[in-house]
Design an enzyme around this catalytic site. Structure first.
Site, mmCIF file in Angstrom:
data_model
loop_
_atom_site.group_PDB
_atom_site.id
_atom_site.type_symbol
_atom_site.label_atom_id
_atom_site.label_comp_id
_atom_site.label_asym_id
_atom_site.label_seq_id
_atom_site.Cartn_x
_atom_site.Cartn_y
_atom_site.Cartn_z
ATOM 1 N N VAL A 17 11.913 53.962 86.993
ATOM 2 C CA VAL A 17 13.021 53.006 86.894
ATOM 3 C C VAL A 17 13.300 52.357 88.246
ATOM 4 O O VAL A 17 13.451 51.128 88.344
ATOM 5 C CB VAL A 17 14.300 53.700 86.360
ATOM 6 N N LYS A 208 22.694 61.308 75.103
ATOM 7 C CA LYS A 208 23.103 59.936 74.769
ATOM 8 C C LYS A 208 24.143 59.950 73.648
ATOM 9 O O LYS A 208 25.078 59.145 73.630
ATOM 10 C CB LYS A 208 21.867 59.126 74.360
HETATM 11 P P1 NAP Z 1 11.022 59.488 87.878
HETATM 12 O O1 NAP Z 1 9.926 58.507 87.640
HETATM 13 O O2 NAP Z 1 10.716 60.944 87.843
HETATM 14 O O3 NAP Z 1 11.655 59.122 89.322
HETATM 15 C C1 NAP Z 1 12.556 59.950 89.995
HETATM 16 C C2 NAP Z 1 12.661 59.458 91.431
HETATM 17 O O4 NAP Z 1 13.633 60.235 92.120
HETATM 18 C C3 NAP Z 1 11.360 59.585 92.231
HETATM 19 O O5 NAP Z 1 11.208 58.477 93.075
HETATM 20 C C4 NAP Z 1 11.585 60.855 93.063
HETATM 21 O O6 NAP Z 1 10.850 60.837 94.282
HETATM 22 C C5 NAP Z 1 13.070 60.789 93.318
HETATM 23 N N1 NAP Z 1 13.716 62.070 93.509
HETATM 24 C C6 NAP Z 1 13.870 63.066 92.599
HETATM 25 N N2 NAP Z 1 14.540 64.096 93.151
HETATM 26 C C7 NAP Z 1 14.807 63.734 94.422
HETATM 27 C C8 NAP Z 1 15.481 64.375 95.506
HETATM 28 N N3 NAP Z 1 16.022 65.595 95.381
HETATM 29 N N4 NAP Z 1 15.583 63.721 96.670
HETATM 30 C C9 NAP Z 1 15.047 62.476 96.818
HETATM 31 N N5 NAP Z 1 14.413 61.806 95.825
HETATM 32 C C10 NAP Z 1 14.301 62.448 94.652
HETATM 33 O O7 NAP Z 1 12.242 59.245 86.892
HETATM 34 P P2 NAP Z 1 12.596 57.920 86.073
HETATM 35 O O8 NAP Z 1 11.818 57.896 84.805
HETATM 36 O O9 NAP Z 1 12.567 56.757 86.979
HETATM 37 O O10 NAP Z 1 14.100 58.252 85.608
HETATM 38 C C11 NAP Z 1 15.158 58.189 86.548
HETATM 39 C C12 NAP Z 1 16.479 58.341 85.792
HETATM 40 O O11 NAP Z 1 16.593 57.286 84.839
HETATM 41 C C13 NAP Z 1 16.616 59.631 84.993
HETATM 42 O O12 NAP Z 1 17.954 60.036 85.000
HETATM 43 C C14 NAP Z 1 16.192 59.225 83.589
HETATM 44 O O13 NAP Z 1 16.753 60.049 82.593
HETATM 45 C C15 NAP Z 1 16.777 57.834 83.536
HETATM 46 N N6 NAP Z 1 16.154 56.939 82.583
HETATM 47 C C16 NAP Z 1 14.811 56.819 82.533
HETATM 48 C C17 NAP Z 1 14.233 55.945 81.635
HETATM 49 C C18 NAP Z 1 12.741 55.790 81.519
HETATM 50 O O14 NAP Z 1 12.295 55.136 80.570
HETATM 51 N N7 NAP Z 1 11.938 56.334 82.444
HETATM 52 C C19 NAP Z 1 15.048 55.195 80.784
HETATM 53 C C20 NAP Z 1 16.451 55.336 80.860
HETATM 54 C C21 NAP Z 1 16.982 56.211 81.763
HETATM 55 P P3 NAP Z 1 9.238 60.777 94.299
HETATM 56 O O15 NAP Z 1 8.885 59.398 93.789
HETATM 57 O O16 NAP Z 1 8.854 60.959 95.718
HETATM 58 O O17 NAP Z 1 8.774 61.860 93.382
HETATM 59 N N1 HSE Z 2 12.831 59.596 77.874
HETATM 60 C C1 HSE Z 2 13.743 58.629 77.401
HETATM 61 C C2 HSE Z 2 13.259 58.075 76.063
HETATM 62 C C3 HSE Z 2 13.878 57.514 78.400
HETATM 63 O O1 HSE Z 2 12.113 58.360 75.681
HETATM 64 O O2 HSE Z 2 14.015 57.393 75.402
HETATM 65 C C4 HSE Z 2 15.017 56.579 78.089
HETATM 66 O O3 HSE Z 2 16.246 57.211 78.271
#
Ligand code: NAP
Ligand code: HSE
Length: 435
Positions: A17, A208
């Site tokens: 994200v 959610k």
């Molecule tokens: P992700 O790809 O795992 O990214 C997490 C990021 O946070 C990475 O850049 C990671 O660093 C960093 N991070 C994690 N722990 C950390 C710490 N303790 N200190 C510093 N940096 C840290 O996750 P994502 O999919 O982007 O999701 C992020 C959030 O958005 C979550 O809450 C998720 O539920 C929400 N979300 C995601 C989606 C989706 O479709 N992916 C949709 C809606 C909501 P590194 O890059 O170095 O590992």
């Molecule tokens: N893992 C979640 C999904 C990302 O599949 O809907 C969006 O919140």
């Protein structure tokens, strides 16, 4: 150079994200400035691995592995939390709010676990805590529920709010694809959570659902109050039977207000009639179906997962937070009252039930008798031959019941499990009625 119009943005996290947000902001910053007078600039980014080249065109000096340094940076006016998890993230968000910095988050797990505390901190600080991306990704839903529908007596909200599981169920239904293979595909496409168990076991949808129930009904519901059942037990035999009967299996988050004023919030697979708008929601798409006494039925539809759609919602919030900050305003979720959450055994529903049975005369009559003994009326029944590849080594009796009280269905299942002709009680799922 920072001008009076510039708002410095600090990112906590730059994964799926966060990286999509950086790219989207680079594309949209001029338009946003032209429309709002504000220039949003990413000035600091916390990640775990600062050595990795992320190819985002950001100066390497903006990266740190210390989220606290982002919050404390005097150049950071607005904080975006997209690192995920509840702890230590909750502490960082509280610190940002306490420092008077508005926070935009996509983290449903955090809001569903600690929303009340965070909303109170935002209110005390007089700054925004915005979370549109936390529910249904790119679909504008939180703001419509919180603002546009504030006057609406909402009775029920039913949503397909997890893209990963909807993607898996769609591929299993339409292509007969194996579960494990489709889950790996969903992970590769960036839909799944860091631990995909959160998706397939219904926990992401439960978070959610808690948020939806809270803002739809103005009460405080946490994810711990939302019973969640995922899709790991859904088998090909269930999908085939549902299709023959005119249903599609969907993982639904359901938040409803019951006649006594209590709130029911739950997540489970449901047999949805093919004629219902939610049945047509495929792949990683999400949809949320809202029913209200005055407005009738509404459906919000779009991409609920993936970097781009989620970044779109985050950026919308970020612009709002910047504009509100410049004007000295902030949005509020209002006062959330303590919720009376109804236990599931108070509900009534049609049910789909599959039983693995011994194939001998009289079995059907014995089984049907148990349904009758507990006042559960059978609407339809079919028998399927054994399918060991699908975990069904015995013949399967597949039932749909008329609407029955949850507690009567549970008692029926307990009694069926005691029968020596019932080798196994298989799937048990609610069926969405035509009400
Ligand atoms: P992700 O790809 O795992 O990214 C997490 C990021 O946070 C990475 O850049 C990671 O660093 C960093 N991070 C994690 N722990 C950390 C710490 N303790 N200190 C510093 N940096 C840290 O996750 P994502 O999919 O982007 O999701 C992020 C959030 O958005 C979550 O809450 C998720 O539920 C929400 N979300 C995601 C989606 C989706 O479709 N992916 C949709 C809606 C909501 P590194 O890059 O170095 O590992
Ligand atoms: N893992 C979640 C999904 C990302 O599949 O809907 C969006 O919140």
């Amino acid at each position: 150079m920072k001008t009076h119009k510039t708002r410095g943005v600090g990112l906590l996290g730059c994964g799926t994200v966060g990286a999509a947000l950086v790219a989207l902001l680079a594309e949209r910053a001029d338009v946003i400035e032209a429309r709002t007078g504000l220039r949003l600039e990413i000035v600091r980014v916390a990640v775990r691995d600062t050595a990795r080249d992320r190819g985002l065109g950001l100066d390497p000096s903006v990266f740190t592995d210390d989220p606290a340094a982002v919050i404390a940076d005097p150049g950071v006016d607005l904080v975006v939390e997209v690192m995920g998890g509840v702890e230590p993230t909750r502490r960082y968000v509280l610190d940002a709010l306490d420092a008077g910095k508005p926070v935009v988050t996509a983290n449903k797990e955090l809001i569903a676990a600690a929303g009340a505390e965070l909303f109170a901190a935002a209110e005390t600080a007089g700054v925004d805590l915005l979370f549109e991306a936390a529910v249904a990704g790119g679909i504008p839903l939180v703001r419509p529920l919180r603002e546009s529908l504030l006057g609406e007596p909402i009775s029920r909200v039913m949503g397909i709010v997890n893209g990963t599981t909807n993607f898996i169920l769609t591929k299993m239904t339409e292509e007969g694809a194996p579960y494990a293979e489709v889950l790996a595909e969903a992970q590769a496409l960036g839909y799944a959570e860091a631990d995909p168990a959160a998706d397939v076991e219904g926990l992401d949808a439960a978070a959610k659902c808690a948020i939806i129930a809270s803002i739809a009904f103005g009460v405080e519901v946490t994810s711990a109050q939302v019973p969640a059942e995922g899709i790991t037990a859904v088998r090909a035999v269930d999908i085939r039977f549902a299709a023959r009967k005119g249903y599609v299996i969907k993982l639904l988050a359901v938040a409803e207000r019951l006649a006594d004023g209590a709130v029911s919030a739950r997540v489970h697979p449901v047999l949805v009639p093919e004629t219902h708008p939610l049945a047509a929601v495929r792949d990683s798409f999400n949809a949320v179906f809202v029913e209200g006494a005055a407005v009738g039925q509404l459906m919000f539809y779009g991409r609920g997962a993936g970097g781009g759609p989620t970044a779109s919602a985050v950026l919308g919030d970020l612009v709002d937070a910047g504009v509100n900050q410049a004007r000295g305003h902030h949005a509020t979720v209002g006062t959330l009252r303590p919720a009376v959450v109804a236990p599931p055994d108070q509900l009534t529903s049609e049910y789909y039930i599959s039983l693995g049975v011994t194939d001998r005369p009289g079995v059907l009559a014995t089984v049907a008798g148990v349904f009758g003994d507990h006042g559960v009326s059978i609407l339809s029944m079919e028998q399927e031959e054994p399918d060991p590849d699908d975990g069904a080594p015995r013949p399967q009796l597949l039932f749909i019941t008329h609407a029955a009280a949850d507690r009567d269905v549970r008692a029926t299942l307990d009694a069926l499990a005691e029968l020596d002709v019932v080798e196994r009680v298989g799937s048990v799922m609610r069926v969405l009625g035509e009400d």
